[in-house]
Design an enzyme around this catalytic site. Structure first.
Site, PDB file in Angstrom:
ATOM      1  N   LYS A 178       0.836  -1.209   0.000  1.00 49.30           N
ATOM      2  CA  LYS A 178       0.000   0.000   0.000  1.00 49.30           C
ATOM      3  C   LYS A 178       0.868   1.255   0.000  1.00 49.30           C
ATOM      4  CE  LYS A 178      -0.269  -0.529   5.014  1.00 49.30           C
ATOM      5  NZ  LYS A 178      -1.086  -1.011   6.140  1.00 49.30           N
ATOM      6  N   ARG A 190     -10.328  -0.315  14.645  1.00 46.92           N
ATOM      7  CA  ARG A 190     -10.157   0.441  13.412  1.00 46.92           C
ATOM      8  C   ARG A 190     -11.080  -0.241  12.423  1.00 46.92           C
ATOM      9  NH1 ARG A 190      -4.154   1.074  10.835  1.00 46.92           N
ATOM     10  NH2 ARG A 190      -4.729  -0.983  10.057  1.00 46.92           N
ATOM     11  N   TYR A 214      17.168  29.315   8.303  1.00 46.44           N
ATOM     12  CA  TYR A 214      15.997  29.978   8.879  1.00 46.44           C
ATOM     13  C   TYR A 214      16.104  30.102  10.390  1.00 46.44           C
ATOM     14  CZ  TYR A 214      13.158  29.832   4.618  1.00 46.44           C
ATOM     15  OH  TYR A 214      12.654  30.033   3.358  1.00 46.44           O
ATOM     16  N   MET A 254      12.670  23.802   3.058  1.00 49.54           N
ATOM     17  CA  MET A 254      11.774  23.015   2.200  1.00 49.54           C
ATOM     18  C   MET A 254      12.536  22.209   1.157  1.00 49.54           C
ATOM     19  SD  MET A 254       8.651  24.287  -0.259  1.00 49.54           S
ATOM     20  CE  MET A 254       7.760  25.123   1.034  1.00 49.54           C
TER      21      MET A 254
END
Ligand SMILES: *Cc1c(COP(=O)(O)O)cnc(C)c1O
Length: 347
Positions: free
Chosen positions: A37, A130, A247, A295
């Site tokens: 998956k 679930r 940053y 990023m």
């Protein structure tokens, strides 16, 4: 494909196959399947299915019909199963035999029966709360008349070997196996395969361990990393003592340093959790990440190695267990978050 991309995933087919073989051995007499998956946990489901079916794997699991469609027909003799069952507008794919649904709810069972039945799997909830029908549903006869290939359940705490849930789920599942008629029974994911033979039943369903994830001490030394990350150096620069990097100026050079700016960042899944704790490597030397991962870019300290240059490639440490401990991000998220900007190269 445009000219080669400045970041790549080197994917090791033999490590994948060896991991499956080890899981298959530990599964004992049970067949060993593969959860593919989320595009094979981000690595590429088509290549994984091809490599593992060549190795003898016959049972593959995706989450959705979209994933089943993307894979298309599997090699002869292999069975593709859709874990999320079948919704109304997906019945046509199921009826066409693209894959076998894992029925999870009373409504899904009713839908399947109304359409004439046929081979299916059933998920029963034994404590995960679930997806899955309940033991009470089963007692009330919900599954009567179904042609069940595999009755399965899913473990909630198998990566904690001493957790009381494990024995509880095992015992409930055993009692359900005694009353539900199915060709096969299946309980274990990667971690549960390592809990002991009684968890393996007829079929195991590992995912993360195939791809290098270590969920159990027992797997250490046996499971190899499948994905290696590499990024190109876009710029080499120097920072003088007192200058800050990245940053929010979280890192200050305490002496003059040489810095490599790598073409990788959190949009590539190289998460901010690696800021000032991750490392890149080349020739057995390691280069600490300094400052915030941004990023698309990450800075590493290459002061120690003057012969590293712009255009060189560095490996980015992504050993799943270590990277997870460093970043606080689960091994599953590390893999499935890798993003689309890599050149994926199977070797
Ligand atoms: C994802 C999944 C697996 C595989 O789990 P891992 O922990 O990755 O081994 C097995 N069974 C089901 C039902 C799943 O959803």
């Amino acid at each position: 494909m445009i000219a080669s991309l400045p970041s790549r995933l080197i994917l090791d087919r033999s490590a994948l196959v060896e991991n499956w073989r080890w899981l298959s051995r530990v599964s004992g007499k049970a067949a060993c399947g593969a959860a593919v998956k989320a595009d094979g946990y981000g690595l590429g489901a088509a290549e994984i299915v091809s490599a593992l079916s060549d190795a003898g794997c016959r049972d593959f699991f995706v989450a959705t019909w979209a994933e089943a469609l993307a894979l298309g027909r599997l090699p002869d003799g292999a069975m593709l199963s859709v874990l999320h069952g079948v919704r109304d507008n997906e019945m046509m794919f199921a009826r066409a035999g693209l894959a076998v649904p894992v029925l999870n709810s009373a409504a899904q069972v009713a839908r399947w029966k109304a359409a004439g039945g046929g081979l299916c799997h059933v998920m029963v909830d034994t404590g995960m709360t679930r997806l899955g029908v309940s033991a009470a549903d089963i007692a009330s006869g919900l599954l009567d008349g179904l042609m069940i290939d595999t009755l399965m359940s899913h473990m909630a705490c198998a990566d904690e070997p001493d957790h009381p849930m494990n024995a509880k789920q095992l015992s409930l599942f055993q009692s359900l196996c005694a009353v539900v008629d199915a060709c096969r029974y299946s309980l274990a994911n990667s971690a549960a395969i390592c809990l002991g033979g009684e968890y393996s039943f007829d079929l195991t369903r590992p995912g993360i361990a195939l791809y290098g994830g270590i969920q159990s001490e027992k797997a250490e030394g046996h499971i190899r990393q499948v994905a290696r990350l590499e990024a190109e150096i876009l710029q080499i620069r120097t920072a003088q003592a007192g200058e800050t990097i990245g940053y929010n100026a979280t890192y200050t050079a305490d002496a003059d340093m040489r810095i490599a700016i790598l073409n990788i960042g959190y949009a590539d899944g190289y998460r901010r959790g690696f800021s000032s704790v991750g490392q890149a490597m080349a020739d057995n030397q390691s280069f600490p990440v300094i400052g915030r991962v941004s990023m698309d870019l990450t800075a590493v300290d290459v002061t120690a190695v003057p012969n590293i240059n712009e255009g060189d490639w560095l490996a980015v440490d992504y050993d799943l267990k270590r990277a997870s401990e460093q970043s606080g991000i689960s091994q599953y998220e590390l893999l499935t978050g890798l993003g689309r900007r890599y050149q994926r190269q199977w070797i």
